[in-house]
Design an enzyme around this catalytic site. Structure first.
Site: not given
Length: 87
Positions: A13-16, A19
């Site tokens: 997913g849209f993790h660190a 992002v």
């Protein structure tokens, strides 16, 4: 204002890491950028806001840009997403 739907093709997913790359790129543009996921909209240049969306892999985001370089901003962000957020 320009709008675009972008898929998050990152298994975690849209993790660190994605992002961080997104924000670094988004901040190079003058346009105001927002990201919407599940009826929640955040500043597209805010790492904390984007992380708070908790976007899973395979999800789609609605990205809006408004300003002098809105088309370039959306094209660049879509390109980053299409490369699975690789630099």
């Amino acid at each position: 204002m320009e709008r675009l739907t972008i898929a998050v093709h990152v298994p975690l997913g849209f993790h660190a890491r994605p992002v961080s790359r997104w924000v670094s790129l988004a901040q190079t543009f003058q346009s105001h950028i927002t990201v919407t996921f599940r009826d929640k909209t955040v500043d597209g240049k805010s790492a904390l806001g984007l992380m708070a969306l908790a976007v899973p892999g395979g999800a789609e985001l609605e990205v809006c840009a408004s300003g002098p370089d809105e088309q370039e901003a959306l094209a660049a962000l879509a390109g980053l997403a299409s490369r699975s957020f690789s630099a």
